[in-house]
Design an enzyme around this catalytic site. Structure first.
Site, PDB file in Angstrom:
ATOM      1  N   SER A 194       1.402   6.424   5.273  1.00  0.00           N
ATOM      2  CA  SER A 194       0.608   7.275   4.370  1.00  0.00           C
ATOM      3  C   SER A 194      -0.205   8.306   5.155  1.00  0.00           C
ATOM      4  O   SER A 194      -0.206   9.498   4.815  1.00  0.00           O
ATOM      5  CB  SER A 194      -0.288   6.437   3.470  1.00  0.00           C
ATOM      6  OG  SER A 194      -1.021   5.493   4.211  1.00  0.00           O
ATOM      7  N   HIS A 221       4.689  -0.975   2.958  1.00  0.00           N
ATOM      8  CA  HIS A 221       3.345  -0.450   3.281  1.00  0.00           C
ATOM      9  C   HIS A 221       2.374  -0.962   2.208  1.00  0.00           C
ATOM     10  O   HIS A 221       2.295  -2.160   1.979  1.00  0.00           O
ATOM     11  CB  HIS A 221       3.470   1.079   3.361  1.00  0.00           C
ATOM     12  CG  HIS A 221       2.298   1.803   3.930  1.00  0.00           C
ATOM     13  ND1 HIS A 221       1.290   1.200   4.633  1.00  0.00           N
ATOM     14  CD2 HIS A 221       1.961   3.140   3.893  1.00  0.00           C
ATOM     15  CE1 HIS A 221       0.398   2.096   5.007  1.00  0.00           C
ATOM     16  NE2 HIS A 221       0.777   3.284   4.561  1.00  0.00           N
ATOM     17  N   HIS A 223       3.411  -6.817  11.136  1.00  0.00           N
ATOM     18  CA  HIS A 223       2.807  -5.484  11.224  1.00  0.00           C
ATOM     19  C   HIS A 223       3.511  -4.677  12.309  1.00  0.00           C
ATOM     20  O   HIS A 223       3.964  -5.244  13.305  1.00  0.00           O
ATOM     21  CB  HIS A 223       1.306  -5.580  11.543  1.00  0.00           C
ATOM     22  CG  HIS A 223       0.561  -4.359  11.131  1.00  0.00           C
ATOM     23  ND1 HIS A 223       0.425  -3.265  11.960  1.00  0.00           N
ATOM     24  CD2 HIS A 223      -0.053  -4.042   9.970  1.00  0.00           C
ATOM     25  CE1 HIS A 223      -0.254  -2.341  11.324  1.00  0.00           C
ATOM     26  NE2 HIS A 223      -0.560  -2.776  10.112  1.00  0.00           N
ATOM     27  N   ARG A 275      -8.949  -7.364   8.763  1.00  0.00           N
ATOM     28  CA  ARG A 275      -9.229  -7.087   7.347  1.00  0.00           C
ATOM     29  C   ARG A 275      -8.858  -8.317   6.515  1.00  0.00           C
ATOM     30  O   ARG A 275      -9.477  -8.616   5.498  1.00  0.00           O
ATOM     31  CB  ARG A 275      -8.448  -5.847   6.885  1.00  0.00           C
ATOM     32  CG  ARG A 275      -8.805  -4.591   7.681  1.00  0.00           C
ATOM     33  CD  ARG A 275      -7.857  -3.440   7.408  1.00  0.00           C
ATOM     34  NE  ARG A 275      -6.484  -3.763   7.734  1.00  0.00           N
ATOM     35  CZ  ARG A 275      -5.436  -3.002   7.452  1.00  0.00           C
ATOM     36  NH1 ARG A 275      -5.623  -1.855   6.814  1.00  0.00           N
ATOM     37  NH2 ARG A 275      -4.216  -3.358   7.787  1.00  0.00           N
ATOM     38  N   ASP A 327      -2.727  -7.145   3.267  1.00  0.00           N
ATOM     39  CA  ASP A 327      -2.142  -7.284   1.926  1.00  0.00           C
ATOM     40  C   ASP A 327      -1.857  -8.731   1.534  1.00  0.00           C
ATOM     41  O   ASP A 327      -1.583  -9.008   0.372  1.00  0.00           O
ATOM     42  CB  ASP A 327      -0.853  -6.463   1.844  1.00  0.00           C
ATOM     43  CG  ASP A 327      -1.119  -4.985   2.030  1.00  0.00           C
ATOM     44  OD1 ASP A 327      -2.086  -4.484   1.432  1.00  0.00           O
ATOM     45  OD2 ASP A 327      -0.383  -4.327   2.779  1.00  0.00           O
TER      46      ASP A 327
END
Ligand code: HAX
Length: 425
Positions: free
Chosen positions: A233, A263, A309, A318, A364
């Site tokens: 992105s 993503h 990843h 995160r 995610d």
């Protein structure tokens, strides 16, 4: 003029000069090499982009302007926006000024709602978000000033105007998409005095008796803002903006990339995967059952969403931020509990598959479980939340790139025949 504008007016000329002189001195210095493997492997790891808003070392995860993300979890997203742009956290006065700017700029033009109402309800929420951002493009200060003959030195200023206007409006637009898409009733107008993240939470209309959902939304918006510039992105928006397409075009383009399942859409996929597990085992499974379920997913040629990843080689910080939040706020939620169980089971499986470079959870793998706990059960909306936050990072990167005068991007492609010749030489 805003305090943010004033501050950048002082720091940006220094940055511009530094880069100009650096280019003169080191223009011919080799910093990386391109192997055939990297070319055929999605340009993985080639150092070919400049990004000062954040960095992602493989063994640490996200660092924003020198501050590890786990040290920012108590900050408001708008504080992080300031940090991304200036390299420092705002003072109380600076924060108040920025919040005032965002509040002043947040009114969404009525035609945006007409576009929303005209769309089919089965449109993906990310398609709707990106279309509405494009609908707003006619508001672009950058495009207007460019057409009036703006000089290069002013590009960053016009980009900043667009960034502030867009970031100010995104929560109301995204909240309206939520209420429209899932037939939750009329749009909810912003309530004066709320911070940016809490305001978004409020406009979604989720019942929030103890303020937990607002706390989650602030955290969610803070940790998703930026992830350096090589991800799909950021890279896309960066490339589009390098053609001097304005921040509305470039943000919408970047968010199209975020909507891919490898993503940002992975958060939607994760929730569905977790719900499938709960359905199959009529509740939380044993570790053995979960192990078998994960192996079935892999055996059918699919990825385990939320794991792995392209850059990270450790547990995504995160993920840790959300895990800590869930353990404090909703440790008994079945779907959150399942995500923590997956964290204990799945990496052990992925570690045994040689080709997988990172067996650890990324952001995610858990974010949706917390949303689900607070009643945002519509998984195909999750990437919109990610996108609203990521717009801050993409827009900050655009301001910085226009500041240092990044030229139009133009890497070179070659044919397979030419590649073969080069490889044989
Ligand atoms: N499950 C199964 N297989 C996986 C895997 C996973 N979670 N992660 C990687 N692999 C596979 C890859 O598909 C690839 O297989 P092939 O060679 O057969 O194509 C192989 O392992 C090597 O991949 P890699 O080098 O370890 O990882 P990549 O840099 O190619 O890809 C991805 C990184 C994130 C795309 C990958 O790990 C993946 O697909 N993960 C699941 C989807 C996901 O969680 N995406 C979100 C990532 C974070 C993000 O961007 N959020 O927005």
């Amino acid at each position: 003029m805003s305090l943010l504008h004033d501050k950048l007016s002082k720091t940006i000329p220094v940055y511009q000069n530094e880069i100009k002189n650096f280019a003169k001195t080191y223009g011919e210095k080799v910093i990386d090499q391109v192997t055939v493997g990297a070319l055929l492997g999605g340009q993985r790891g080639i150092k070919s982009l400049l990004c000062d808003t954040s960095e992602v070392p493989a063994d640490h995860g996200l660092i924003i302007r020198g501050v590890p993300i786990l040290k920012l979890v108590d900050k408001l997203p708008e504080e992080v926006f300031w940090l991304l742009l200036t390299g420092e956290l705002p003072s109380a006065d600076e924060l108040k000024d920025l919040q005032g700017e965002l509040e002043k700029r947040r009114t969404v033009p009525a035609y945006v709602w007409n576009v929303l109402e005209a769309l089919p309800k089965d449109s993906h929420p990310m398609a709707v978000l990106n279309l509405l951002i494009l609908a707003l493009q006619r508001e672009s200060v950058f495009a207007k000033r460019y057409n009036e003959g703006m000089g290069k030195d002013d590009y960053w200023k016009a980009s900043l105007e667009d960034a502030l206007n867009l970031v100010a409006r995104l929560p109301e637009i995204a909240a309206a998409i939520y209420r429209w898409k899932y037939d939750l009733g009329p749009r909810i107008a912003p309530k004066p005095g709320l911070d940016w993240g809490a305001s978004y939470a409020y406009m979604m209309g989720i019942e929030d008796k103890n303020g937990g959902f607002a706390r989650l939304m602030r955290l969610y918006m803070t940790v998703h803002t930026d992830h350096e510039s090589g991800n799909v992105s950021a890279h896309t928006s960066h490339c589009v903006a390098s053609a001097l397409s304005d921040p509305y075009f470039a943000t919408s383009a970047g968010l199209d990339g975020l909507a891919g399942p490898l993503h940002g859409l992975a958060n939607q996929e994760v929730l569905q995967w977790l719900l499938d597990v709960l359905k199959k085992f009529n509740g939380n499974p044993s570790n053995e059952q979960l192990d078998a379920f994960a192996r079935d997913t892999l055996g059918s040629g699919r990825v385990i969403p939320g794991y792995g990843h392209a850059v990270l080689r450790v547990v995504d910080p995160r993920f840790t931020a959300f895990m800590d939040f869930g353990l404090k706020e909703c440790p008994e939620s079945p779907v959150f509990k399942l995500a923590t169980q997956v964290f204990h089971v799945v990496p052990e499986i992925l570690k045994t598959i040689q080709k997988i470079k990172d067996p650890w959870p990324n952001v995610d793998s858990i974010s949706g479980t917390l949303l689900y706990h607070y009643g945002v059960t519509q998984a195909n909306y999750y990437t919109v939340l990610f996108g609203v936050s990521r717009a801050m990072g993409m827009c900050s990167q655009m301001v910085m790139s226009r500041a240092w005068g990044e030229p139009i991007q133009r890497p070179k492609s070659i044919t397979f025949k030419a590649l073969d010749k080069l490889a044989q030489a």
